[in-house]
Design an enzyme around this catalytic site. Structure first.
Site, PDB file in Angstrom:
ATOM      1  N   HIS A 269      19.245  44.920  17.367  1.00  0.00           N
ATOM      2  CA  HIS A 269      19.226  43.505  16.961  1.00  0.00           C
ATOM      3  C   HIS A 269      17.822  43.066  16.547  1.00  0.00           C
ATOM      4  CE1 HIS A 269      23.173  43.094  19.032  1.00  0.00           C
ATOM      5  NE2 HIS A 269      23.372  42.372  17.956  1.00  0.00           N
TER       6      HIS A 269
ATOM      7  N   ASP B 222       7.574  42.689  22.373  1.00  0.00           N
ATOM      8  CA  ASP B 222       8.140  42.439  23.703  1.00  0.00           C
ATOM      9  C   ASP B 222       8.331  40.937  23.862  1.00  0.00           C
ATOM     10  OD1 ASP B 222       8.936  43.895  26.118  1.00  0.00           O
ATOM     11  OD2 ASP B 222       7.548  42.523  27.086  1.00  0.00           O
ATOM     12  N   ALA B 223       9.491  40.568  24.412  1.00  0.00           N
ATOM     13  CA  ALA B 223       9.798  39.134  24.476  1.00  0.00           C
ATOM     14  C   ALA B 223      10.387  38.766  25.832  1.00  0.00           C
ATOM     15  CB  ALA B 223      10.787  38.776  23.370  1.00  0.00           C
TER      16      ALA B 223
ATOM     17  N   GLY C 213      21.214  39.313  23.805  1.00  0.00           N
ATOM     18  CA  GLY C 213      20.561  38.784  24.999  1.00  0.00           C
ATOM     19  C   GLY C 213      20.973  37.358  25.326  1.00  0.00           C
TER      20      GLY C 213
ATOM     21  N   HIS D  95      10.634  32.875  17.995  1.00  0.00           N
ATOM     22  CA  HIS D  95       9.428  33.436  18.597  1.00  0.00           C
ATOM     23  C   HIS D  95       9.072  34.777  17.945  1.00  0.00           C
ATOM     24  CE1 HIS D  95      13.105  34.847  20.346  1.00  0.00           C
ATOM     25  NE2 HIS D  95      12.538  35.707  21.160  1.00  0.00           N
TER      26      HIS D  95
END
Ligand code: IMP
Length: 177
Positions: A2, A56-57, A132, A159
């Site tokens: 994704h 990275d989130a 997510g 973001h």
């Protein structure tokens, strides 16, 4: 995958071709997304020798003092969306933000950029796109959740789109320096 689908069109708009690196598995732990992205990118670049982007989130929920933050992936896999909604049952402050840190490691070093989108945690999941926590995140100024948006709509505010655009710009600049 994704994330790749979201980032691929942005990379293409900078003339950058991305491929997924699925043969190296890493689990760098830190309380800071920035450290996770930078360390992972450096390690993968050292192994592969090719320029690498690591993104990275995490989802930071105000009423939970920023939980799950850098632990979003673990929380998603364990208690999931249902568990997060349970933790917020009866809580009127639904404010939250997604933060993304993108790092590119290449022969000149490591570049880092971040992006943030503020919003609200929905009362119930809506939508089937994305991944997510997308079904429970309503970005500021929107009525839809991320999971009700197309990739283009999500990329216009997310973001991740912000952080990868910034790091691609730094990358292109530094290549020609
Ligand atoms: P990761 O560690 O960057 O892979 O992401 C951590 C977790 O945060 C993911 O497993 C998702 O549950 C959540 N997450 C990160 N970015 C997003 C997003 O854009 N939408 C929804 N959930 C996200």
């Amino acid at each position: 995958m994704h994330k790749y689908e979201e980032v691929k069109p942005i990379a293409e708009s900078y003339g950058i071709a991305l491929e997924v690196c699925s043969d190296i598995k890493l689990e760098v732990q830190s309380d800071r997304l920035e450290d996770i992205a930078v360390k992972s990118a450096m390690i993968i670049y050292a192994i592969s020798g090719k320029p690498v982007l690591v993104e990275d989130a995490g989802l930071f929920i105000e009423a939970l003092n920023g939980f799950p933050g850098p632990y979003s992936s673990y929380v998603y896999k364990t208690i999931g969306i249902k568990g997060v909604l349970k933790l917020l049952n009866g809580v009127s402050n639904r404010r939250a933000y997604f933060k993304s840190a993108s790092a590119i490691a290449f022969h000149k070093g490591v570049l880092l950029a971040t992006g943030i989108v503020y919003g609200q945690i929905a009362l119930e999941p809506r939508g089937s796109k994305g991944f997510g926590f997308d079904p429970i995140f309503i970005p500021e100024g929107a009525e839809k959740t991320f999971a009700e948006m197309s990739v283009e709509e999500k990329n216009s505010i997310s973001h991740r789109a912000q952080s990868v655009r910034k790091v691609f710009e730094l990358f292109i600049k530094s290549i020609y320096e």
